[in-house]
Design a protein around this motif. Structure first.
Motif, mmCIF file in Angstrom:
data_model
loop_
_atom_site.group_PDB
_atom_site.id
_atom_site.type_symbol
_atom_site.label_atom_id
_atom_site.label_comp_id
_atom_site.label_asym_id
_atom_site.label_seq_id
_atom_site.Cartn_x
_atom_site.Cartn_y
_atom_site.Cartn_z
ATOM 1 N N GLN A 94 0.843 -1.188 0.000
ATOM 2 C CA GLN A 94 0.000 0.000 0.000
ATOM 3 C C GLN A 94 0.886 1.247 0.000
ATOM 4 O O GLN A 94 1.916 1.287 0.691
ATOM 5 C CB GLN A 94 -0.919 0.015 1.224
ATOM 6 C CG GLN A 94 -1.859 -1.178 1.305
ATOM 7 C CD GLN A 94 -2.808 -1.252 0.133
ATOM 8 O OE1 GLN A 94 -3.320 -0.226 -0.338
ATOM 9 N NE2 GLN A 94 -3.056 -2.454 -0.362
ATOM 10 N N VAL A 95 0.485 2.237 -0.764
ATOM 11 C CA VAL A 95 1.201 3.521 -0.816
ATOM 12 C C VAL A 95 0.187 4.618 -0.530
ATOM 13 O O VAL A 95 -0.730 4.836 -1.318
ATOM 14 C CB VAL A 95 1.868 3.746 -2.187
ATOM 15 C CG1 VAL A 95 2.568 5.102 -2.216
ATOM 16 C CG2 VAL A 95 2.863 2.625 -2.493
ATOM 17 N N VAL A 144 4.714 3.624 2.865
ATOM 18 C CA VAL A 144 4.748 2.394 2.062
ATOM 19 C C VAL A 144 4.671 1.207 3.017
ATOM 20 O O VAL A 144 5.575 1.002 3.837
ATOM 21 C CB VAL A 144 6.028 2.328 1.211
ATOM 22 C CG1 VAL A 144 6.043 1.067 0.359
ATOM 23 C CG2 VAL A 144 6.155 3.569 0.333
ATOM 24 N N LYS A 147 2.105 3.186 -6.497
ATOM 25 C CA LYS A 147 1.570 1.947 -5.927
ATOM 26 C C LYS A 147 1.597 0.827 -6.963
ATOM 27 O O LYS A 147 1.981 -0.310 -6.649
ATOM 28 C CB LYS A 147 0.145 2.176 -5.425
ATOM 29 C CG LYS A 147 -0.492 0.940 -4.807
ATOM 30 C CD LYS A 147 -1.910 1.222 -4.348
ATOM 31 C CE LYS A 147 -2.569 -0.040 -3.799
ATOM 32 N NZ LYS A 147 -3.957 0.204 -3.346
#
Length: 476
Positions: A91-92, A110, A166
């Motif tokens: 996940q970003v 991140v 992402k």
């Protein structure tokens, strides 16, 4: 040896369904071969300015497990889409607070499911990481980074870049060779200061994949005889599929955008009804006869804004869901296809170009040696002989790199095919979104219909709701 090769056929199609129905099944058989190993070229690494050379310390630091030759045919990969997706989910997210005393910058959190880590990275950290991947894996699909905007960045640009980062890190984290590299682990889990220097230090421990892979000098043994033809066919296939998916993504974006615009219009529509119902302008004497009617209408209109707000929320949810589940997955696959196209260009402009240049240089040296021999210049002949031997070794090394590059291209094409079932995920998400969205909005519309009766006042104060379109049609 014919460097370029000749393509036996050109795959041509501009229709997405034709790509999936006809081109893909045939392409799944590309570059497959049951031929046994052929005579292997001797592997001689010589000092050459065009080639990365390993130092003595680099050979000591190599991971022995990376140097082992796999059993069976190492050219063939057996990864499924589910296996690739299960490697990691990253996940970003944007960090709300901007840091920096004078120059403000955007920071990202991140989070890696695989490493159970959460670190903070700037865009420049991604840039360094990307450059190191290209250095260590020049013959693999390294996805491109989104561009850096120099003169400020609005909210829309920052969100688009976050989505692109992402997609980039997830493609990298799920790529088989990348996922086992120490540079990726550092980028996703190192929380100390100066992550860029730590990444560079880790990358200096070994040369590129050609120098660390024990299969590199034997890559030619596993390639099919018509490798150049298959390379041309695969490249053409990816180009056509990319064009079709690009058009699909464009339409999906427009569909999601229309849903969000529809939500804004519904919300505005409801607000205007509420404003109309809340109007306090005195009723003129001319309309005194209908004062009770206008009062009832205003009260009913004011209450309708709630239902229209619910409709707007449902439409916005559908648009956001299609952006996340349809548009983003199409973008992910487009990023993968583009990285293969970029890899093909690097192959032609990189190792293949250097190989051709080395051959031209070798030809010039041979002519010079012939001229020196006729001129009976022993020192010149001896120097040219030494340079020719060195150039022959360089050519041999470039041939090995060329074969290893084709070997990697073959494997990367298999990864592209492994991602093709993502199409069914995308179509399934799109269909489910449409079904769910229309179902939920239909319920709200049906709940709204009974509340409209008080709006339709006919002669003698009788309620006369509007007829359906079918009721208004005259019989033939």
């Amino acid at each position: 040896m014919n460097i370029h090769g000749k393509a036996a056929a050109a795959v041509s199609s501009t229709r997405f369904l034709q790509d999936l129905g006809h081109q893909v099944p045939s392409a799944l058989r590309l570059w497959s071969s049951d031929r046994g190993p052929r005579t292997c070229l001797a592997w001689k690494l010589v000092r050459n300015s065009d080639l990365p050379m390993p130092q003595a310390s680099e050979w000591r630091d190599l991971d022995p497990s990376r140097m082992q030759v796999p059993q069976g045919n190492p050219l063939l990969l057996s990864h499924t889409l589910q296996e690739l997706l299960a490697r990691d989910s990253v996940q970003v997210e944007l960090v709300p607070e901007k840091k920096g005393l004078f120059l403000k910058h955007v920071e990202y959190e991140v989070s890696s499911q695989r490493f159970k880590s959460s670190v903070y990275r700037r865009y420049n950290d991604f840039v360094v990481f990307h450059e190191l991947l290209l250095q260590k894996f020049p013959y693999r699909m390294v996805p491109a980074l989104p561009p850096k905007r120099m003169l400020g960045a609005d909210r829309e640009f920052i969100e688009a870049r976050r989505r692109a980062l992402k997609r980039f890190i997830n493609l990298v984290a799920r790529h088989p060779p990348f996922s086992e590299d120490v540079v990726l682990k550092l980028f996703l889990s190192f929380s100390g200061p100066d992550v860029q220097n730590r990444l560079k230090e880790a990358a200096q421990c070994a040369g590129d994949e050609f120098l660390t892979c024990k299969l590199a000098p034997r890559a030619k043994d596993f390639l099919p005889a018509d490798v150049q033809t298959q390379f041309a066919l695969s490249r053409e296939l990816v180009r056509n599929v990319y064009n079709s998916f690009y058009k699909l993504r464009d339409r999906a974006e427009r569909i999601a955008s229309r849903a969000i615009d529809n939500a804004a219009d519904l919300l505005t529509f409801g607000r205007e009804l509420s404003a109309l119902g809340s109007d306090t302008t005195p009723l003129p004497s001319w309309a005194a006869l209908h004062s009770s009617t206008w009062g009832s209408l205003k009260q009913a209109l004011k209450g309708l804004s709630v239902e229209f707000a619910v409709l707007a929320d449902k439409a916005a949810q559908q648009g956001r869901q299609e952006e996340n589940d349809v548009v983003e997955k199409l973008n992910l696959f487009l990023d993968l296809l583009q990285s293969y196209k970029d890899l093909c260009e690097r192959h032609e402009k990189g190792v293949l170009h250097k190989h051709q240049r080395a051959l031209r240089k070798y030809s010039v040296m041979r002519r010079q040696m012939s001229a020196a021999a006729h001129g009976r210049e022993p020192e010149s002949v001896e120097q040219l002989e030494s340079r020719i031997v060195e150039q022959e070794n360089a050519i041999q090394t470039m041939e090995l790199r060329n074969h290893f590059s084709l070997y990697c291209l073959h494997q990367e094409m298999q990864l592209v095919h492994a991602y093709l079932p993502l199409t069914s995920h995308i179509l399934g998400a799109f269909v489910n979104s449409q079904i769910q969205g229309h179902k939920e909005m239909s319920k709200v519309w049906n709940d709204l219909k009974p509340k409209l009766h008080c709006l339709f006042v006919g002669p003698n104060s009788t309620l006369t709701p509007p007829r359906s379109p079918r009721e208004g049609l005259s019989p033939h």
